[in-house]
Design an enzyme around this catalytic site. Sequence first.
Site, PDB file in Angstrom:
ATOM      1  CG  ASN A  14       2.584   7.305  37.637  1.00  0.00           C
ATOM      2  OD1 ASN A  14       3.257   6.683  36.827  1.00  0.00           O
ATOM      3  ND2 ASN A  14       1.299   7.102  37.768  1.00  0.00           N
ATOM      4  N   GLY A  50      -0.904  -8.097  30.153  1.00  0.00           N
ATOM      5  CA  GLY A  50      -2.041  -8.287  31.046  1.00  0.00           C
ATOM      6  C   GLY A  50      -3.359  -7.804  30.496  1.00  0.00           C
ATOM      7  CB  SER A  51      -4.859  -4.503  30.262  1.00  0.00           C
ATOM      8  OG  SER A  51      -3.844  -3.733  29.665  1.00  0.00           O
ATOM      9  CE1 TYR A  87       1.115   8.813  27.361  1.00  0.00           C
ATOM     10  CE2 TYR A  87       1.508   7.960  29.554  1.00  0.00           C
ATOM     11  CZ  TYR A  87       1.115   7.761  28.242  1.00  0.00           C
ATOM     12  OH  TYR A  87       0.707   6.517  27.829  1.00  0.00           O
ATOM     13  NE  ARG A 115      -3.124   6.939  26.712  1.00  0.00           N
ATOM     14  CZ  ARG A 115      -4.111   6.630  25.890  1.00  0.00           C
ATOM     15  NH1 ARG A 115      -5.353   6.844  26.240  1.00  0.00           N
ATOM     16  NH2 ARG A 115      -3.856   6.112  24.709  1.00  0.00           N
ATOM     17  CG  ASP A 136       2.367  -6.145  36.383  1.00  0.00           C
ATOM     18  OD1 ASP A 136       3.013  -7.127  36.017  1.00  0.00           O
ATOM     19  OD2 ASP A 136       1.374  -5.713  35.770  1.00  0.00           O
ATOM     20  CG  HIS A 139       2.230   4.084  25.880  1.00  0.00           C
ATOM     21  ND1 HIS A 139       1.115   4.423  26.604  1.00  0.00           N
ATOM     22  CD2 HIS A 139       2.960   3.272  26.679  1.00  0.00           C
ATOM     23  CE1 HIS A 139       1.166   3.847  27.796  1.00  0.00           C
ATOM     24  NE2 HIS A 139       2.274   3.156  27.865  1.00  0.00           N
TER      25      HIS A 139
END
EC number: 2.1.1.14
Length: 775
Positions: A116, A438-439, A528, A531, A615, A711
Amino acid sequence: MTSHIVGYPRIGPKRELKFALESFWEGKSSAEELKQVAADLRFSIWKQMAEVGIKYIPSNTFSYYDHVLDTTAMLGAVPPRYGWNGGEIGFDVYFSMARGNASVPAMEMTKWFDTNYHYIVPELGPDVKFSYASHKAVEEYKEAKALGLDTVPVLIGPLSYLLLSKPAKGVDKSFSLLSLVEKIVPIYKEVVAELKAAGATWIQFDEPSLVLDLEALQLQTFTNAYSELESSFSGVNILIETYFADVPIQTYKALTSLKNVAGFGFDLVRGTRTLNFLKSGFPSDKYLFAGVVDGRNIWANDLAASLCILQVLEGIVGKDKVVVSTSCSLLHTAVDLVNETKLDKEIKSWLAFAAQKVVEVNALARALVGQKDQAFFASNATSHVSRRSSPRVRNENVQRAVVALKDSDHRRATSVSARLAAQQKKLNLPILPTTTIGSFPQTIGLRKVRREYKAKKITEYDYVNAIKEEISKVVKLQEELGIDVLVHGEPEVSFYHDYEGKRNDMVEYFGEQLSGFAFTVNGWVQSYGSRCVKPPIIYGDVSRPRAMTVFWSSTAQSMTRRPMKGMLTGPVTILNWSFVRNDQNRHETCYQIALAIRDEVEDLERAGINIIQIDEAALREGLPLRKSEQPFYLEWAVQSFRITNCGVKNTTQIHTHMCYSNFNDIINAIINMDADVITIENSRSDEKLLSVFHEGVKYEAGIGPGVYDIHSPRIPSTEELADRINKMLSVLDNRVLWINPDCGLKTRKYSEVEPALRNMVAAAKLIRTQLASSN
C-alpha cells in the site's frame, strides 16, 4: 555477530515528517526548517539502530516523498514540462513532479509492488538526457559519518528503476526502456565513486524486480548492468537486496554468479522456497543477508523457529557469512509499540513494530554466535503460546459459515445488461451521470467536534447532530452543483479517524465495528509523501455484530430525492489494508469479512438504499508478484466481492471503486466481479486504462474512469475535462460512461473541491449537449 536492517520507517513516531511537509507546502515554514526536521528524524533512526547493536545500518532510505522519485532526481530524469534547466534538483522541481503545480499536472502515481506504499512513476524515452542531479545518497552518508556512524547507503538498482518506469508521453510504445541502461549506469558509477571517496564500506542496491517472472532480455539487462558496474565496485562491498517473494531459479543463478558483489539479500518470510535454492548451492565467498524477520507485518517473530533456519543456513554458507536481516524495509510497519498505551495487553504481547523488530534482528544475531538472551527468547515463546490458545482468536460459527461457502458460485442471477435496464427504469439517470467517490473534505469544524467528543466535552447527542449537519451541507452542495448521484461525504468516518487517506479510514471505521479487529493509537504507516494510514490489526475470526452504516446512509437519503450511495469498503481491500493474522490462510480471512459485508449490504437494501458502493481499491494491490500464484488469488478475491452482493435485487445498483494500480493486466478479473458500475483511477496515467478498450475488451457494465486527479491541488478547467471525456467516448459507449473524480475528496480543501466539481459537471453537460445535437 552481524545484523542488518533493509530500511526503516521515515515518518517518525509522531508523524514529524508529515506535519513538516504540510507546513512547508502551505508556506508556513521554510525549506531549511523542513530539512532540519528531516535531519533530526534521520539522526534518531540511526541512533536507535546503533544503540540496539545493528551492524549494517541503512542510509538514503529517508525520503521527502518516495524513494523512486529520489532516484529520478538522482538520474536527472525530469520531464520537460517542469522547466528544469540542470543543476542540483531542488524542492520546487521535486515536489512539482510529485504533486503538480498551478500550470502542470503531477507525474503518475502507482503502488510499490504488492504493498500500500506508492511511488511516482518515472517517465522515460530516448531523448532523456540523464545527469547526476541529486547527491542525496552521498550527503546523507556524510551526515551519518559526521555523527560517528558508518552506514550502508541504499540505492534502487538500475534494473528495478527501469522496470518501474513508463514511456513518456509521445514515446512510441515499442520503445524499450531497458535500452536506457547504458545511459544510467555511468551515473550509478559516479554515485558509487563518490560514496567510496566519502568512506563507504558497503553499498546496498535494492533490486526487488528480481522476484518477478523476468523475461530473458530483462534478466540479461540485469547481468549486463552489473557487469558494467563491476569495475566501480572495487574497494567497496556491494549488497544486492531482493524482497517480497521468492527469487526464480534462473534469476537466483544469474544473481549469485555476479562478480565483485559481496552479498545477496533474500526475503525468507514471503520467499520460503528460496531456502531450497540456498540449500542446493550458494557461493562460498559471499555473504547471505537472511531476511527472517517480517518487514511487512506486525506479529512478533517466532525466534526459536527463525534461529533454527539461521543455523541451517550457517551450515550451508559458513559461520561468518550469515547476516541476520529483515525480510524487506520496515517502511511497511508501524514505528514503535511503546507508543500504544491503550492497546489490549494480551494482543500487544503478540506484536512487534519496527523498533521491536530491530531488537528481534539483533537478538537472533547474538543467539547465532552463542550469546542467546534466554529471558527474551522465553518471553517470546510465551507470547506465541498465548496467541495460539487464546479463545478470542477463533469463532466456531464463523468457521462453519466459511466452510459452507464452498459449494456456491455466489453470482447474481441475471446479466449485468438486464440489471442496468431495471436500474435505469428506477433511477432515471441522464447519460454520462456524475458522481463522486465518497468522501468530502474534513473541515476544521469536524476536527473540533471530534476532539471535543473524545474529550467528553460534548454528548453523543451533540455529536450525532453535528454529523447530521455536516451531511446536510454536503448534500445541499452536491444538489447545487448538479451532481446526479450523491454521497453523504463520510463525515462520521472523518469524525472518528483523523486520517490523511481516503480509503484507509473506511477500513478502520468498518473494522472498529467488526469482531476480530484491534486498533492502534499511533500505528501510522507512510503511504507516500505526507499521507499516512493506520492499518487495523486482524487478530481473530471476523463477524458483524450489528449494522454499521445504515443509520447514516438512511439519514442522508432522507435529505434528498436524488439517489444516495451507501458507502462500504470491500472485503479484499479491508484485508489488504490491514495487518492480517498469519495463523490462517488469507483467503479464509477474506471470506469471513465478505460474509460480514454481505449482512450490511442486505440491511442497506432493506432500508431503501438503491445504490451501494463496495470499494475494492486494493484488489490489484494484493495480486501476487509471481504469475503462477495469481490465478488462485484472483479467484478468491473476485468471489469474495461477489459474496457481498450476490443476493440483492436487480434494481439495486452495485458500484465498486479501484485506484492507483495498473489494472490492464487484470481487466478480465474486474469484469468477472460482476459489478454494475466501476469507478477507477485514470487521470494520472495518461488514460492508460482506456488502452484495453482500444484493444477490443468488451465491458458491458457502467464505468467511470476518473476525469481529474484529486491528489493534486490543481483545478482542471471545463475544457480540459470535456477533452478527457471525449477521449473516453472514443472507446466507451456513452450509455455506460460515468463522470467522476479519481478518488475521494477528503484530502482536498473545499476551495479546490467546489470549482473542480463545478467544472466536472459543466463538462458532462457540455458533452451531453453535443451528443444530443449530433443525433
